[in-house]
Design a protein around this motif. Structure first.
Motif, short mmCIF file in Angstrom:
data_model
loop_
_atom_site.label_atom_id
_atom_site.label_comp_id
_atom_site.label_asym_id
_atom_site.label_seq_id
_atom_site.Cartn_x
_atom_site.Cartn_y
_atom_site.Cartn_z
N SER A 83 0.83 -1.21 0.00
CA SER A 83 0.00 0.00 0.00
C SER A 83 0.86 1.25 0.00
O SER A 83 0.56 2.23 -0.70
CB SER A 83 -0.93 0.01 1.22
OG SER A 83 -1.88 -1.02 1.12
N GLU B 198 3.78 1.55 -1.27
CA GLU B 198 4.31 1.69 -2.62
C GLU B 198 3.29 2.34 -3.55
O GLU B 198 3.62 3.23 -4.35
CB GLU B 198 4.72 0.32 -3.16
CG GLU B 198 5.32 0.36 -4.56
CD GLU B 198 5.66 -1.01 -5.09
OE1 GLU B 198 6.30 -1.09 -6.16
OE2 GLU B 198 5.30 -2.02 -4.45
N LYS B 199 2.03 1.91 -3.44
CA LYS B 199 0.98 2.46 -4.30
C LYS B 199 0.68 3.92 -3.94
O LYS B 199 0.39 4.74 -4.82
CB LYS B 199 -0.29 1.61 -4.19
CG LYS B 199 -0.13 0.24 -4.82
CD LYS B 199 -1.33 -0.65 -4.53
CE LYS B 199 -1.11 -2.06 -5.08
NZ LYS B 199 -2.20 -2.98 -4.71
N LYS C 233 3.41 5.89 -5.50
CA LYS C 233 3.21 5.96 -6.95
C LYS C 233 2.12 6.98 -7.29
O LYS C 233 2.23 7.72 -8.26
CB LYS C 233 2.84 4.59 -7.51
CG LYS C 233 2.85 4.52 -9.02
CD LYS C 233 2.66 3.11 -9.51
CE LYS C 233 2.79 3.03 -11.04
NZ LYS C 233 1.91 3.95 -11.76
N GLY D 200 -4.40 5.57 -5.83
CA GLY D 200 -3.12 5.26 -5.20
C GLY D 200 -2.91 5.99 -3.89
O GLY D 200 -2.19 5.50 -3.02
N GLN E 93 -6.14 3.98 -1.49
CA GLN E 93 -5.32 2.88 -1.00
C GLN E 93 -5.32 2.80 0.53
O GLN E 93 -5.33 1.70 1.10
CB GLN E 93 -3.89 3.04 -1.52
CG GLN E 93 -3.04 1.80 -1.36
CD GLN E 93 -3.62 0.60 -2.07
OE1 GLN E 93 -4.04 0.67 -3.22
NE2 GLN E 93 -3.69 -0.53 -1.38
#
Length: 320
Positions: A137, A139-140, A143, A168, A172
């Motif tokens: 999560s 990482e998203k 991003k 994201g 997320q």
């Protein structure tokens, strides 16, 4: 708002107390500022969804309170870093950490909360799966932030670009909250994945309404300057949707970028409303909320389901 949820309110208070117990840095002014931010009127929606989704099973409540605390700690860390990027002077009617102590100290404060988040997860999570979910999560979320940076001041940004970014970022965190609550309480993997999907719809609807309030509310009500995202080149759903109706009407104002005056900003807000950007964005938020509620209605009947539906419906009518 939590007085309407008498079984949830004390658990949220316990989650805040647990976070405070974890803040052990020797930098007392920064530690104080972190706790003032955490206790400064945030809605605590993410830990609330975590706790509510955990109530479909009998589970150790201290464990779930700790995991809810980890979720809120992660959320606060992302807010601190957002304020650095946006150079925000206030949040929740308080001076931001980056404004008080400078961006360098604020970066460390946010990083410190990431550590606290993972300390709580490593101690209380029942398996590596939850830590993997959390790191995925993060990482998203990152991003989503990078995607947003790539489209700053881009007047050709599409609503699909926007949805990708908010999925994201805000989406997320809500998805993670619901997943952790379901998974760590012992619900089936299928139930947890369904909870994650519901959380994503809730998060996107929440962000859509947050962006709508930027055009319909005021600084005091929101606790932060309205429309500051426009000055920093971040264009949200109401503006994007309005520009689809008449892009040329907005280009002279947007060309001023961060030099746009308050009077011009007000003109921009009126244009967004006139070209039905707010109205279209609200319809999108309503659709996402309906999708979330449709998912919640398939969950086992009982107090947890009732509270989840009531809370999710109420978010569409909030004023701040």
């Amino acid at each position: 708002m939590w007085h309407e949820y008498p079984t949830l309110a004390p658990e949220l208070a316990s989650a805040l107390a647990m976070i405070e117990k974890q803040i052990t840095t020797n930098n007392t002014p920064v530690a104080k500022a972190i706790m003032e931010m955490i206790n400064g009127g945030g809605k605590l929606l993410r830990p609330a969804y975590c706790l509510l989704f955990s109530r479909f099973q009998d589970v150790d409540r201290e464990k779930m309170i700790a995991l809810a605390a980890a979720i809120e700690t992660l959320h606060t860390a992302t807010l601190i870093h957002d304020d650095i990027i946006d150079k925000s002077p206030t949040r929740r009617n308080q001076v931001t950490i980056q404004k008080q102590f400078g961006p360098d100290t604020a970066v460390y404060a946010g990083d410190y909360l990431f550590v606290v988040c993972f300390k709580l997860l490593s101690h209380y999570a029942s398996s590596l799966r939850s830590i993997q979910q959390d790191s995925g999560s993060m990482e998203k979320i990152l991003k989503g932030e990078l995607d947003q940076m790539a489209t700053r001041y881009q007047t050709k940004i599409t609503i699909d670009d926007y949805l990708k970014q908010v999925s994201g970022k805000t989406g997320q965190l809500f998805a993670l909250s619901c997943f952790i609550g379901a998974y760590e309480s012992g619900s089936s993997p299928t139930f947890a994945k369904n909870a994650e999907k519901i959380g994503m719809n809730i998060g996107i609807a929440f962000q859509l309404l947050d962006d709508i309030l930027d055009y319909t509310s005021d600084d005091d009500t929101l606790g932060k300057p309205v429309c500051e995202d426009v000055r920093s080149g971040v264009y949200s759903a109401p503006l994007i949707l309005a520009m689809q109706r008449n892009r040329q009407a907005f280009l002279p104002l947007l060309a001023k970028k961060d030099q746009i005056t308050d009077a011009e900003m007000n003109e921009l807000r009126q244009l967004v409303i006139h070209h039905q950007g707010v109205e279209q964005a609200y319809a999108m938020a309503q659709k996402r909320t309906e999708q979330a509620i449709a998912g919640l209605q398939k969950l086992p009947a009982g107090a947890a389901q009732d509270d989840l539906i009531r809370l999710t419906q109420s978010l569409l009518n909030r004023k701040a």
